[in-house]
Design a protein around this motif. Structure first.
Motif, PDB file in Angstrom:
ATOM      1  N   VAL A 127      29.098  29.445  41.847  1.00 47.50           N
ATOM      2  CA  VAL A 127      30.421  29.401  42.475  1.00 47.50           C
ATOM      3  C   VAL A 127      30.761  30.773  43.044  1.00 47.50           C
ATOM      4  O   VAL A 127      31.212  30.902  44.189  1.00 47.50           O
ATOM      5  CB  VAL A 127      31.496  28.956  41.460  1.00 47.50           C
ATOM      6  N   ILE A 128      30.529  31.807  42.242  1.00 45.69           N
ATOM      7  CA  ILE A 128      30.812  33.175  42.671  1.00 45.69           C
ATOM      8  C   ILE A 128      29.999  33.520  43.913  1.00 45.69           C
ATOM      9  O   ILE A 128      30.509  34.116  44.867  1.00 45.69           O
ATOM     10  CB  ILE A 128      30.511  34.158  41.522  1.00 45.69           C
ATOM     11  N   TYR A 129      28.725  33.128  43.921  1.00 39.48           N
ATOM     12  CA  TYR A 129      27.880  33.418  45.077  1.00 39.48           C
ATOM     13  C   TYR A 129      28.390  32.682  46.313  1.00 39.48           C
ATOM     14  O   TYR A 129      28.367  33.230  47.427  1.00 39.48           O
ATOM     15  CB  TYR A 129      26.440  33.019  44.791  1.00 39.48           C
ATOM     16  N   GLY A 130      28.862  31.467  46.123  1.00 40.11           N
ATOM     17  CA  GLY A 130      29.327  30.658  47.247  1.00 40.11           C
ATOM     18  C   GLY A 130      30.572  31.200  47.908  1.00 40.11           C
ATOM     19  O   GLY A 130      30.721  31.123  49.134  1.00 40.11           O
ATOM     20  N   ILE A 131      31.476  31.782  47.118  1.00 39.77           N
ATOM     21  CA  ILE A 131      32.714  32.303  47.710  1.00 39.77           C
ATOM     22  C   ILE A 131      32.588  33.774  48.110  1.00 39.77           C
ATOM     23  O   ILE A 131      33.483  34.320  48.764  1.00 39.77           O
ATOM     24  CB  ILE A 131      33.909  32.120  46.752  1.00 39.77           C
ATOM     25  N   ARG A 132      31.473  34.411  47.694  1.00 43.93           N
ATOM     26  CA  ARG A 132      31.105  35.758  48.113  1.00 43.93           C
ATOM     27  C   ARG A 132      32.254  36.763  47.979  1.00 43.93           C
ATOM     28  O   ARG A 132      32.739  37.011  46.890  1.00 43.93           O
ATOM     29  CB  ARG A 132      30.580  35.731  49.562  1.00 43.93           C
ATOM     30  N   ASP A 133      32.724  37.309  49.074  1.00 43.69           N
ATOM     31  CA  ASP A 133      33.688  38.407  49.051  1.00 43.69           C
ATOM     32  C   ASP A 133      35.074  37.997  48.553  1.00 43.69           C
ATOM     33  O   ASP A 133      35.899  38.862  48.254  1.00 43.69           O
ATOM     34  CB  ASP A 133      33.831  39.028  50.445  1.00 43.69           C
ATOM     35  N   ARG A 134      35.316  36.702  48.468  1.00 45.76           N
ATOM     36  CA  ARG A 134      36.623  36.258  47.958  1.00 45.76           C
ATOM     37  C   ARG A 134      36.718  36.415  46.439  1.00 45.76           C
ATOM     38  O   ARG A 134      37.813  36.379  45.879  1.00 45.76           O
ATOM     39  CB  ARG A 134      36.876  34.795  48.334  1.00 45.76           C
ATOM     40  N   TYR A 135      35.594  36.576  45.789  1.00 46.90           N
ATOM     41  CA  TYR A 135      35.613  36.697  44.331  1.00 46.90           C
ATOM     42  C   TYR A 135      36.207  38.045  43.925  1.00 46.90           C
ATOM     43  O   TYR A 135      35.767  39.100  44.373  1.00 46.90           O
ATOM     44  CB  TYR A 135      34.199  36.567  43.779  1.00 46.90           C
ATOM     45  N   ASP A 136      37.231  38.004  43.054  1.00 45.44           N
ATOM     46  CA  ASP A 136      37.913  39.228  42.631  1.00 45.44           C
ATOM     47  C   ASP A 136      37.832  39.439  41.127  1.00 45.44           C
ATOM     48  O   ASP A 136      38.602  40.217  40.563  1.00 45.44           O
ATOM     49  CB  ASP A 136      39.376  39.192  43.082  1.00 45.44           C
ATOM     50  N   GLY A 137      36.901  38.759  40.489  1.00 49.16           N
ATOM     51  CA  GLY A 137      36.767  38.877  39.039  1.00 49.16           C
ATOM     52  C   GLY A 137      37.256  37.666  38.292  1.00 49.16           C
ATOM     53  O   GLY A 137      36.996  37.521  37.082  1.00 49.16           O
ATOM     54  N   ASN A 138      37.961  36.770  38.972  1.00 48.56           N
ATOM     55  CA  ASN A 138      38.468  35.547  38.348  1.00 48.56           C
ATOM     56  C   ASN A 138      38.060  34.331  39.173  1.00 48.56           C
ATOM     57  O   ASN A 138      38.096  34.360  40.404  1.00 48.56           O
ATOM     58  CB  ASN A 138      39.999  35.581  38.245  1.00 48.56           C
ATOM     59  N   ILE A 139      37.641  33.278  38.479  1.00 49.21           N
ATOM     60  CA  ILE A 139      37.337  32.003  39.142  1.00 49.21           C
ATOM     61  C   ILE A 139      38.556  31.091  38.993  1.00 49.21           C
ATOM     62  O   ILE A 139      38.978  30.795  37.877  1.00 49.21           O
ATOM     63  CB  ILE A 139      36.100  31.336  38.525  1.00 49.21           C
TER      64      ILE A 139
END
Length: 324
Positions: A237-249
Motif C-alpha cells: 500500500v505504501i509503495y502504491g501511494i508513494r510520495d503521499r505516504y507520511d508515516g500513517n496509512i
C-alpha cells in the motif's frame, strides 16, 4: 693528469651520492591516499612524493637506472608512513589501487541506491535520484519498473568507478543469485516464475528485519495465495501511494485503486516493491511450513502469528490497541 683524476673521482662520488640519495628518498608524513593522474610524468611523481626540490637531471638519470619504474598506472593508491619513493613507484607500476566499499542496503528502492552512491567518496556520480529510466536503459532491463532487480550487498570499487558500473554489478549479482535460488527452490510453490518469487521476497523484506521471522512471514503469504485470500500487506500500500505516504496509512489509502494495493487486488502486485536481500529470497523460495494466515507487529521488530481471524483480532487488540 692528477687533477683530472681527482675530478673524475669527485664526480663519481657525487654521482654515487645523488643516486644513493634518491634510492633512499623517503615520503614524509603519515599513511595517506595518493592519486596518480593519467599522463603524469614519473619524474613529477618523484617530486610530489618527496615534497622537496630535486634536480631534474639526477631524477632523470636515476629513473634510467630503474626501468622498473617506467610504466606507472593511473589510479588512487594507499602509501604508508615511512615508505621510500621507490616503494611507492613500484606500487604505482603494479596497478594495485586501494579498494573502497559501499553497501547498498536491503529494502531500498532504486532512488535510495542512487542517493547512496551520490554520497559515497571516490564514486563518479553520473545519475540523479530520478534517473531510473537511465539505469534501465544502461543495464538493458526489460521491466518498466526496475525495483527488485539489483542485489543489495557490499561492493568493492576503485576510485573513479562510475555509479552505473556499481549498479551494473548489482544487477549481475541479482541475476546470478536468483537463477540459482530458483533452481533450488522448494516444491509446490505458488509462483509462475522467478520474478514472482522476487516480488514475494521484496514484500518479505519490507515486512520484517528479523532473519528468523522471514520464513514464517513467507508461509503466511503463501498460505493466503493458496487459499485465494488477498495478501493485505501494508508495504505494498505504501509503495502504491508513494510520495503521499507520511508515516500513517489511512482508510483512503487502503481503498486507493492502484495495482500495488493488495487490500484490493488479488495475488501479487505487478513488480517488486524494494530490493530484497538474499535472506528474503531464500525465505520466499523456502518458506516455513505453517498454518498461519495472519500476523501483527508486537514490538521490538517481532510479530505475533495467528491461524484464525479471531486469534488475529485478539492479537490486534493486545499489541496495537493495547487492550487485553
Amino acid at each position: 693528469m692528477l687533477f683530472l683524476l681527482l675530478a673524475l673521482v669527485a664526480a663519481g662520488s657525487w654521482s654515487h651520492y645523488q643516486i644513493r640519495r634518491l634510492d633512499n628518498l623517503l615520503i614524509p608524513g603519515n599513511s595517506r591516499l595518493f592519486t596518480v593522474h593519467k599522463g603524469t610524468p614519473t619524474r613529477q611523481l618523484v617530486a610530489d612524493l618527496s615534497g622537496e626540490p630535486l634536480s631534474a637531471l639526477w631524477v632523470t638519470l636515476w629513473l634510467k637506472l630503474h626501468p622498473e619504474f617506467a610504466h606507472v598506472r593511473a589510479g588512487t593508491y594507499k602509501i604508508e608512513a615511512g615508505w621510500r619513493v621507490s616503494h611507492a613507484l613500484l606500487l604505482f607500476t603494479s596497478g594495485k589501487e586501494v579498494l573502497f566499499s559501499v553497501t547498498l542496503v536491503e529494502g531500498g528502492r532504486i532512488e535510495d541506491f542512487i542517493r547512496t552512491l551520490q554520497q559515497t567518496p571516490y564514486v563518479e556520480s553520473t545519475l540523479d535520484v530520478d534517473d531510473s529510466d537511465v539505469v534501465r536503459s544502461e543495464l538493458k532491463l526489460d521491466p518498466d519498473n526496475i525495483e527488485g532487480l539489483l542485489l543489495p550487498e557490499t561492493y568493492s570499487y576503485t576510485a573513479g568507478t562510475k555509479d552505473i558500473d556499481i549498479l551494473r554489478r548489482a544487477r549481475s549479482h541479482m541475476e546470478s543469485y536468483l537463477a540459482k535460488a530458483w533452481d533450488n527452490r522448494a516444491e509446490n510453490l505458488p509462483y509462475k516464475s522467478a520474478y514472482e518469487a522476487l516480488i514475494m521476497a521484496s514484500i518479505i523484506e519490507k515486512e520484517t528485519g528479523k532473519a528468523n521471522e522471514r520464513p514464517l512471514i513467507a508461509s503466511v503469504f503463501i498460505n493466503r495465495l493458496r487459499k485465494g485470500m488477498k495478501l493485505q500487506t501494508d508495504p505494498t500500500v505504501i509503495y502504491g501511494i508513494r510520495d503521499r505516504y507520511d508515516g500513517n496509512i489511512r482508510k483512503a489509502d487502503l481503498q486507493d485503486d492502484n495495482p500495488y494495493n493488495t487490500y484490493i487486488i488479488a495475488g501479487l502486485p505487478p513488480t517488486p516493491i524494494a530490493m530484497p536481500s538474499k535472506e528474503s529470497i531464500r525465505a520466499a523460495l523456502h518458506p516455513a511450513s505453517s498454518n498461519y494466515y495472519y500476523f501483527v507487529a508486537k514490538g521490538g521488530g517481532e510479530h505475533h502469528f495467528s491461524k484464525t481471524l479471531d486469534e488475529h483480532n485478539r492479537a490486534v487488540q493486545r499489541y496495537i490497541l493495547g487492550r487485553t
